[in-house]
Scaffold this motif. Structure first.
Motif, PDB file in Angstrom:
ATOM      1  N   GLU A 113       0.838  -1.196   0.000  1.00  0.00           N
ATOM      2  CA  GLU A 113       0.000   0.000   0.000  1.00  0.00           C
ATOM      3  C   GLU A 113       0.870   1.241   0.000  1.00  0.00           C
ATOM      4  O   GLU A 113       1.771   1.363   0.825  1.00  0.00           O
ATOM      5  N   PRO A 142       0.626   4.957   0.704  1.00  0.00           N
ATOM      6  CA  PRO A 142      -0.251   5.983   1.272  1.00  0.00           C
ATOM      7  C   PRO A 142      -0.231   7.259   0.447  1.00  0.00           C
ATOM      8  O   PRO A 142       0.800   7.649  -0.112  1.00  0.00           O
ATOM      9  N   GLY A 153      -3.004   3.430  -4.029  1.00  0.00           N
ATOM     10  CA  GLY A 153      -2.782   2.918  -2.679  1.00  0.00           C
ATOM     11  C   GLY A 153      -4.094   2.608  -1.981  1.00  0.00           C
ATOM     12  O   GLY A 153      -4.224   1.607  -1.267  1.00  0.00           O
ATOM     13  N   GLU A 154      -5.106   3.479  -2.180  1.00  0.00           N
ATOM     14  CA  GLU A 154      -6.433   3.226  -1.617  1.00  0.00           C
ATOM     15  C   GLU A 154      -7.052   1.980  -2.243  1.00  0.00           C
ATOM     16  O   GLU A 154      -7.717   1.200  -1.560  1.00  0.00           O
ATOM     17  N   ALA A 199      -5.370  -0.942  -0.633  1.00  0.00           N
ATOM     18  CA  ALA A 199      -5.881  -1.113   0.739  1.00  0.00           C
ATOM     19  C   ALA A 199      -7.270  -1.746   0.724  1.00  0.00           C
ATOM     20  O   ALA A 199      -7.582  -2.623   1.541  1.00  0.00           O
TER      21      ALA A 199
END
Length: 401
Positions: A138, A140, A145-146, A149
């Motif tokens: 991930e 951030p 990245g979201e 996640a």
């Protein structure tokens, strides 16, 4: 662009100066003398110089920006390729100016996106194979990245769902196995004695009544097992609760009064230590079944100790009720499984004390479905089963005042 504009102006000015300096030489050429003299005499040298300057400016500006436009076109093509999803596309520029740095930045961005998408794709392939413990890195602060996640969270939830489904399937299979075993044992005995009676393989009426009595006891055990099994499944399938405020000291006193015959039969006494005015919110009709199981359990396995001690007290906003007997201790290895279905401590598998193996499982289900907790501890001196329920809010507010 500003530099190229200034360069074009400079080139134009230099060419105009050069042309002006060469004009006297041009007038000496017979073929150019007449038309050039006519232009100068009729139009004027000033307008001629202005028009020539404009033409020279646009020509020089076009020639100087031609490479710039070509590089811009390459960058535009590269951006279109990246937007379409081809992150492995490279913009090739030979220049090392601002456009070159822009192209390098776009290439670097596309490389990072390509690498990250490959990591996400690789992780999804592993998850698709059933490797739900795969973690996608991930990053951030980025939308990818979201996404990573969210995929990791989805994978964990899916893994938990599969584990719960497997546990439910195992629970169902264990339940079927346990029920089959516990039903078959008394049923086999009943059929065996009935077969002896059916075939007249008894000596006299006394022996006949003996066989009938054993078959009747086995049938009673079978009925109790079926009743307990029905009760257990009914509780765990979410039976409706009629919740009301219950005074626990009075509730336990009534339970003790109803247990007097069983206590006297076992030669035991019951001692109560209760803090008055403690109330909880629960379904009394279900709760009494749970505490009846704890009481009968204390009498059955604690007869040798001669007493059952019951305590009701409040700790940190919770009402605790404990049942303590002084019989044989529960082996430490059995304590973690004492509330499991059909689990019975080996020493209790006798005809006198052996139950269905569902009593404590039913008790635990009743307590937990109403928001309580149950625990057990046992040593050489005593065995204690304790329940804990949140104290009724109205009672807490009264005590606070």
């Amino acid at each position: 662009m500003l530099l190229m504009l200034l360069a074009s102006i400079g080139i134009t000015a230099a060419l105009l100066v050069t042309l002006y300096a060469l004009s006297s030489l041009i007038l000496t050429v017979p073929t150019l003398n007449v038309p050039l003299a006519w232009v100068v005499n009729n139009i004027g040298s000033g307008p001629v110089m202005i028009v020539a300057g404009m033409i020279l400016f646009f020509v020089s500006y076009y020639m100087s920006t031609k490479w710039f436009v070509r590089d811009l076109a390459k960058i535009e093509t590269g951006l279109q390729e990246v937007v379409s999803g081809r992150f492995d596309y490279k913009i090739h520029l030979s220049s090392r100016d601002e456009l070159g740095r822009v192209a390098e930045g776009i290439n670097r961005m596309a490389d990072e996106l390509n690498v990250y998408l490959e990591e996400i794709t690789r992780g999804l392939r592993e998850i698709a194979k059933g490797n739900f413990d795969t973690e996608i890195p991930e990053h951030p602060g980025s939308q990818l990245g979201e996404v990573a996640a969210s995929i990791n969270q989805m994978s964990k939830q899916l893994y938990q769902s599969i584990l719960e489904e497997r546990r439910a399937e195992k629970t169902k299979n264990d339940l079927i196995t346990g029920v089959s075993h516990d039903l078959r044992t008394p049923l086999t005995s009943i059929l065996g004695f009935l077969e002896v009676i059916e075939e007249d393989r008894y000596q006299d009426e006394v022996e006949l009544r003996y066989y009938v009595n054993i078959a009747y006891e086995k049938a009673q055990n079978l009925k109790k097992l079926i009743d307990d099994l029905f009760e257990y499944t009914r509780i765990n399938n979410g039976l409706p609760l009629e919740v009301q405020e219950i005074d626990m000291a009075q509730f336990i006193r009534q339970l003790i009064e109803e247990s007097v015959p069983a206590l006297e039969k076992s030669g035991m006494e019951c001692r109560l230590e209760a803090e008055e005015g403690l109330t909880i919110m629960a379904d009394g009709s279900q709760l009494v079944r749970a505490y009846e199981n704890l009481m009968s359990n204390a009498i059955r396995y604690g007869a040798s100790g001669g007493a059952v001690d019951i305590a009701v007290w409040e700790v940190d906003g919770f009402v605790l009720v404990s049942f303590t007997n002084y019989g044989e201790p529960i082996p430490e290895r059995d304590l973690p499984f004492i509330f499991d279905r059909f689990y019975r401590v080996e020493s209790s598998r006798s005809k006198q004390t052996g139950g269905t193996g569902l009593g404590l499982a039913i008790t635990k289900s009743i307590v937990e479905v109403q928001g309580g907790e149950i625990s057990v501890r046992s040593d050489r001196r005593s065995t204690t089963f304790a329940t804990r329920f949140p104290q009724a809010k109205a009672n807490q507010e009264t005590k606070g005042r």
